[in-house]
Design an enzyme around this catalytic site. Structure first.
Site, PDB file in Angstrom:
ATOM      1  N   THR A   1       0.801  -1.274  -0.124  1.00  0.00           N
ATOM      2  CA  THR A   1       0.030  -0.013  -0.069  1.00  0.00           C
ATOM      3  C   THR A   1       0.806   1.290  -0.107  1.00  0.00           C
ATOM      4  O   THR A   1       0.572   2.228  -0.550  1.00  0.00           O
ATOM      5  CB  THR A   1      -0.678  -0.068   1.222  1.00  0.00           C
TER       6      THR A   1
ATOM      7  N   ILE B   1      -3.687  -6.443   9.247  1.00  0.00           N
ATOM      8  CA  ILE B   1      -2.967  -5.397   8.807  1.00  0.00           C
ATOM      9  C   ILE B   1      -3.626  -5.055   7.330  1.00  0.00           C
ATOM     10  O   ILE B   1      -3.511  -5.760   6.424  1.00  0.00           O
ATOM     11  CB  ILE B   1      -1.258  -5.793   8.544  1.00  0.00           C
TER      12      ILE B   1
ATOM     13  N   LYS C   1       1.687 -12.074   8.064  1.00  0.00           N
ATOM     14  CA  LYS C   1       0.674 -11.144   7.574  1.00  0.00           C
ATOM     15  C   LYS C   1       0.121 -12.215   6.289  1.00  0.00           C
ATOM     16  O   LYS C   1       0.835 -12.303   5.291  1.00  0.00           O
ATOM     17  CB  LYS C   1       1.063  -9.906   6.953  1.00  0.00           C
TER      18      LYS C   1
ATOM     19  N   TYR D   1       5.488 -11.548   5.116  1.00  0.00           N
ATOM     20  CA  TYR D   1       4.289 -11.194   4.404  1.00  0.00           C
ATOM     21  C   TYR D   1       3.895 -12.079   3.282  1.00  0.00           C
ATOM     22  O   TYR D   1       4.908 -12.436   2.409  1.00  0.00           O
ATOM     23  CB  TYR D   1       4.805  -9.927   3.700  1.00  0.00           C
TER      24      TYR D   1
END
Length: 302
Positions: free
Chosen positions: A51, A210, A166, A139
């Site tokens: 993001t 998240i 995540k 991630y």
């Protein structure tokens, strides 16, 4: 070395605001946004992720954004630094910097052009952990990294410094196994990282999420967490999710960062748009997003 705080709750996949011509970082806008999010009650900040358009930033810009985030947070919430890159050397450089800058944890996405195998990934993560001495957030985003691991393989990363995950796989059954299987959840704490699965992740017991939609809807995001994860009020959570879900669905219908920044602009918050070749949402997508944000209870300013 001070012990890192336990990560939990609503952690924001933070945008990177630019100046109007996208030539530089708008640190004033970043500071204002961070204070806005913390005032709304978020529990953590995650700069340098997808993001945050990390692939469009120079190494110096990535370091500068992290330093500004740590300074703006002023210790009120933990900062989880996104440090993934295309080589071990670049990732290690960012890891060392993040540790010195005051990050509470490091989020590591594997190299995202040629997919690494499990042994290579373990080697990378171990080196990052060894030089930083910080807990790692792996991630898990197979659609971007090309790395597909089973829940058991993900849990095995705890041996090389991974404390958190995540999960941006979008795989609901796999997330369920990560949250429920004792031999997995006792090793790695999994956070939901796929917007449209946020309600389910919270209801299934994820200790955190998240997500980028919180940049647009911080108050509703925190209220959803409080309802479901703190008070166990699924009925209230369901009513809040009816407002949030249409926004999340639209964000996943195109370039994600473009959608998040368009939503922020609609609320009157400066973002500077995206760096080329990407552009912020316009036309039909922007109008649909405006309708969804307004239906969620927010005024459309721009």
């Amino acid at each position: 070395m001070a012990q890192s705080p336990e990560l939990q709750g609503v952690m924001v996949a933070l945008i990177t605001p630019f100046t109007e011509d996208q030539s530089a970082i708008d640190f004033e806008a970043l500071d204002a946004h961070i204070n806005r999010l913390i005032d709304a009650g978020v529990h953590g900040l995650v700069p340098g992720g997808s993001t945050g358009e990390f692939t469009a930033l120079t190494t110096k810009e990535r370091k500068d954004v992290l330093e500004q985030t740590v300074n703006s947070s002023r210790g009120r919430v933990p900062v989880i630094a996104g440090i993934g890159d295309l080589s071990t050397a670049k990732t290690i450089d960012l890891a060392k910097h993040a540790a010195k800058a005051g990050a509470a944890a490091l989020m590591v996405v594997p190299p995202f052009y040629d997919a690494v195998n499990l042994a290579e990934l373990r080697g990378l993560l171990k080196e990052v952990h060894d030089v930083s001495k910080l807990p790692l957030v792996y991630y898990n985003i197979p659609s971007a990294s090309g790395v597909v691991l089973t829940p058991s393989e993900l849990a095995s990363l705890s041996d090389v410094g991974v404390k958190y995950l995540k999960d941006t796989s979008g795989n609901g059954p796999a997330l369920t196994e990560l949250l429920f299987a004792k031999d997995i959840k006792d090793k790695v704490t999994s956070f939901n990282g796929w917007d449209t699965l946020t309600f389910y992740g919270m209801a299934a017991g994820a200790k955190g999420c998240i997500w980028g939609a919180t940049n647009i809807l911080p108050e509703l995001s925190v209220r959803l967490w409080d309802a479901i994860s703190v008070r166990g009020d699924i009925k209230e959570g369901r009513e809040l999710w009816k407002k949030i879900f249409p926004v999340c669905k639209l964000l996943e219908s195109g370039n994600y960062s473009a959608g998040v920044k368009a939503g922020m602009e609609l609320r009157g918050w400066k973002t500077g748009g995206l760096r080329k070749p990407f552009v912020i949402h316009q036309g039909k997508l922007k109008q649909e997003l405006a309708t969804a944000i307004n239906a969620a209870g927010y005024d459309i300013v721009a």
